[in-house]
Design an enzyme around this catalytic site. Structure first.
Site, short mmCIF file in Angstrom:
data_model
loop_
_atom_site.label_atom_id
_atom_site.label_comp_id
_atom_site.label_asym_id
_atom_site.label_seq_id
_atom_site.Cartn_x
_atom_site.Cartn_y
_atom_site.Cartn_z
N TRP A 1 0.87 -9.77 3.49
CA TRP A 1 0.23 -9.12 2.33
C TRP A 1 0.81 -9.70 1.02
CZ3 TRP A 1 -0.51 -7.03 6.92
CH2 TRP A 1 -1.56 -6.13 7.14
N THR B 1 0.83 -1.21 0.00
CA THR B 1 0.00 0.00 0.00
C THR B 1 0.86 1.25 0.00
OG1 THR B 1 -1.90 -1.02 1.09
CG2 THR B 1 -1.82 1.37 1.07
N ASN C 1 -3.72 -11.32 3.14
CA ASN C 1 -4.57 -10.15 3.29
C ASN C 1 -5.40 -9.86 2.05
OD1 ASN C 1 -5.15 -7.49 4.85
ND2 ASN C 1 -4.53 -6.80 2.80
N GLU C 2 -6.73 -9.86 2.22
CA GLU C 2 -7.69 -9.45 1.19
C GLU C 2 -7.53 -10.21 -0.12
OE1 GLU C 2 -7.41 -5.20 0.95
OE2 GLU C 2 -8.25 -4.91 2.94
N GLU D 1 -9.78 -5.12 9.99
CA GLU D 1 -9.19 -3.89 9.45
C GLU D 1 -10.34 -2.92 9.23
OE1 GLU D 1 -6.23 -4.08 6.31
OE2 GLU D 1 -7.00 -2.22 5.44
#
Length: 793
Positions: free
Chosen positions: A142, A100, A183-184, A267
């Site tokens: 991530w 990010t 993550n995601e 989150e």
């Protein structure tokens, strides 16, 4: 003149001015809300309110802060009874890839080569544990190094890699409470089951698995697959109250509720360290009321990155200037404190003593938690959207303490730190009952506990990183990150120098393309101030294998998602002797400004590179010889950086940045005399025609203005402050446009502090003498007002 002249509602009183006579009429009061605080109520176990370090290098600059400021920031984040008192810290398991706002290093860049001393996440967790031994720790990946599973995250390699990472944590005396997957990036049932088995057989049976750090979809498979259900302890969803939303509603689907699993907002937030406070206040309470979620984790914990990177002000504390020691504790931190300083993981929610004031969401919400001693309690109330004062009558029963009640509050509508986390007057209940009048726009905590406090430490004022700047990298431990050098892609770490050179160098450690979370770009790292304009950056470089390395300058806006590009100039050199001066942008478009060849640089040989910027002139040299020049005005200011081709493990040494004079002029902020706020491009927009405004100074690239030799005021290097439509009349909007050399883009900075348009001779003016955030700027007849006087920062 008779008749009603105006109506005003002031503090619950209707004031009517009729024919000059003031009459006062009471406004009907809202009915008081009655709340029974029943210690015998059922409720879920509270797991904590915390925050996330990761999802992209957001904590990177914190470790570089000097003492005592670094310790002060850490106290505000973790120390009980002092600041945010974070109860759960989620840390990134680095994967050498951007996630990010930067990349975090892996403990195993290549298979079998484990180094437990890389990065700063273990350090941060140690600091958290030292201040609060009861804090819960949670690890999540991530991305991952590309060697894992041949590029497949959902592999046995990845499960084993997580065990290696847990082993590194253990070397740092850290025990993880929770571990996530990817993550995601959804989930893989077999992989999670294998991870559970691998953790159990490796001595980590106490570590609970969170799935899937995405949405609630995993609940359906948990409910239909007993083996999968036994592997997962917690269902963690991201932004269950809406992504970067007001967090007014936090619903959970029936499948998740019926799973019997612990539910978390694993989150949430992603908002500015001050302006996100209202949403956070709603979300912490409503996550439980609406969805029985027992943890709330804000992304991120701290804004410790430079302002040209994505999401530069999100978190609990702004800490982006280790060179000056400046930091600011955000309103978000005090919203968290209203829960965390009055509770602890293991307490129980009291369902019958939690809900909406008067049964109306618009009035606000409240949750009550009972201590493990079954006597003490805390009720957290938010009145963010309330239209006026309201009274609450409390009745205490079910074994809860009937002793003195302490009241703390935070005024979310105030910009004054003195109005945050205030200890109000205590209340002595009578017969187990008491009343409290709540003002709108607040967070309150009503508690029988003691030991709370508000830290008093404050950092020095903001200041730039001055030039010259140099670093030979010899003073760091192997595996450390050089001071102020921030990875975006890849992993730039301190290592022993190659080719017989003594001492230490910076080496790009990622030997292959990673398993990415965000857009893949070439490995690169940035250092310095986005406002640096004219300077020379030089460094030695060694290529370890065929490929290229780069020295970057005037690097400013780095994009997130999409193309993942960077506004910057590059001097690229290859092992075969090819060189080029390049200009790149956030769309990942790369333009060659000059190119040529020199004798082959080869591999495992040291060479010196330099880039000089003087106005629009760019000069590149290799081994002390000028090889090329270019004339380009696209980027007027920015940081320096290192870069390599994908998988190139190049080394860098003897970084030097020296200031220049040239014709480029100064770069900095433009601050209003009356407002104290900066000339700002709203939302960091780069759209031509965007009208500029006043906004709190935050160091962003959208507030950095370069005075060019042509009299322009440039932002982002290529956009100019301009009179809309080349207008010359009072009221003409002041906007940004692509620099074209027109006189409407030329400005005169005057000795009296005014800035006048060359074409119009009118003053840069804050509309209607406004001083608040969002006040638009225009041209206006010069009148000497403070709204027309400016200082350069």
């Amino acid at each position: 003149m008779t008749g009603v002249r105006r109506l005003r509602l002031l503090l619950g009183v209707l004031v009517l001015v009729v024919g000059g006579v003031v009459g006062v009429a009471a406004v009907p009061a809202e009915a008081a809300t009655s709340i029974t605080l029943n210690g015998g109520s059922a409720g879920r176990v509270f797991d904590g309110v915390g925050a996330i370090s990761g999802g992209g290098g957001n904590s990177r600059l914190l470790i570089d802060y000097p003492e005592p400021q670094r310790g002060q920031i850490l106290d505000y984040l973790f120390k009980p009874g002092y600041g945010a008192a974070v109860q759960m810290l989620k840390i990134e398991i680095g994967g050498d890839t951007n996630s990010t706002s930067g990349a975090e290093p892996s403990v195993e860049h290549t298979r079998g080569a484990v180094n437990c001393d890389v990065g700063y996440e273990f350090w941060l967790a140690q600091q958290a544990k030292a201040r609060n031994p009861d804090i819960k720790l949670y690890g999540l990946a991530w991305g991952a190094p590309g060697w894992i599973g041949g590029g497949n995250f959902w592999s046995t390699d990845m499960a084993n890699y997580l065990v290696s990472w847990l082993g590194c944590a253990k070397q740092h005396n850290l025990s993880l409470d929770y571990l996530g997957g990817w993550n995601e990036r959804n989930y893989n049932i077999g992989w999670y089951e294998n991870l559970r088995s691998t953790l159990n057989s490796s001595g980590y049976s106490a570590v609970k698995i969170v799935g899937a750090d995405s949405d609630w979809g995993i609940a359906n498979d948990i409910n239909s697959n007993p083996a999968f259900a036994s592997a997962i302890s917690v269902i963690g969803a991201h932004y269950p109250c809406g992504y970067r939303s007001a967090q007014t509603s936090c619903g959970v689907p029936a499948a998740a509720t019926n799973s019997g699993k612990t539910l978390w907002a694993s989150e949430n937030g992603s908002d500015d360290y001050n302006s996100g406070a209202q949403a956070m206040a709603r979300g912490i309470n409503r996550g439980y009321i609406d969805g029985r979620m027992t943890a709330y984790l804000n992304w991120p914990i701290v804004a410790a990155i430079t302002p040209n990177l994505p999401y530069p002000t999100m978190g609990l504390v702004l800490a982006s200037q280790p060179w000056s020691g400046h930091y600011t504790v955000g309103k978000n931190a005090w919203v968290q404190a209203q829960t965390t300083q009055f509770t602890a993981p293991g307490w129980h929610y009291l369902d019958s003593s939690s809900g909406y004031l008067g049964g109306n969401r618009g009035n606000g919400s409240y949750v009550t938690l009972k201590s493990t001693n079954n006597s003490d309690y805390s009720t957290v109330i938010e009145t963010v959207d309330a239209g006026g004062a309201q009274t609450v009558n409390f009745a205490v029963t079910g074994g809860l303490s009937s002793g003195a009640v302490h009241v703390w509050s935070t005024n979310l509508n105030s910009g004054n730190q003195a109005d945050y986390f205030v200890h109000e007057s205590d209340i002595t209940p009578s017969g187990g009952s008491y009343s409290l009048t709540l003002q709108p726009g607040r967070v309150y905590t009503v508690t029988t506990t003691t030991g709370q406090g508000k830290g008093t430490a404050a950092g020095p004022g903001a200041g730039g990183l001055s030039l010259p700047y140099a670093d030979n990298f010899d003073g760091y431990a192997t595996g450390a990150e050089a001071k102020y050098l921030m990875d975006w892609q890849g992993a730039f770490e301190v290592a022993g120098c190659g080719a017989g050179r003594a001492g230490r160098c910076v080496r790009q450690m990622s030997a292959q393309a990673p398993i990415t979370w965000d857009t893949l770009s070439d490995p690169h790292a940035l250092l310095g101030e986005p406002g640096w304009g004219n300077y020379t950056v030089s460094s030695d470089v060694l290529l370890e294998k065929s490929g290229y390395a780069e020295l970057m300058g005037r690097a400013n806006t780095q994009s997130y998602g999409g193309a993942g590009g960077l506004n910057a100039y590059h001097l690229r050199v290859s092992d075969n002797g090819a060189w080029s001066i390049l200009s790149s942008n956030t769309n990942a478009t790369v333009t060659t400004l000059a190119h040529g060849t020199v004798a082959a640089l080869g591999t495992n040989r040291w060479h010196s590179l330099a880039l000089t910027f003087a106005g629009s002139a760019i000069t590149a040299s290799i081994d002390g010889v000028t090889v090329g020049t270019a004339n380009d005005r696209t980027w007027g200011a920015g940081q320096i950086g290192y870069a390599t081709s994908q998988g190139e493990t190049a080394q860098f040494d003897n970084l030097s940045i020296t200031p220049g004079s040239g014709s480029g002029g100064s770069t900095g902020t433009i601050v209003g005399a009356d407002s104290g706020r900066c000339v700002d491009v709203p939302g960091a927009s780069q759209t031509a025609g965007t009208q500029v405004e006043l906004w709190d100074c935050n160091g962003g690239a959208n507030q950095q203005w370069t005075a060019s030799a042509a009299g322009e005021l440039r932002v982002y290097g290529s956009d100019c402050l301009d009179a809309d439509g080349q207008g010359t009349t009072a009221g003409t909007k002041v906007v940004i446009s692509v620099c074209s050399g027109t006189t409407s883009q030329q400005w005169k900075v005057n000795a009296d502090g005014t800035i006048t348009g060359v074409r119009s001779s009118l003053c840069l003016d804050a509309t209607s003498a406004g001083t608040g955030n969002g006040t638009l700027l225009e041209l206006w007849t010069c009148n000497g007002g403070g709204n027309q006087r400016w200082t350069r920062g």
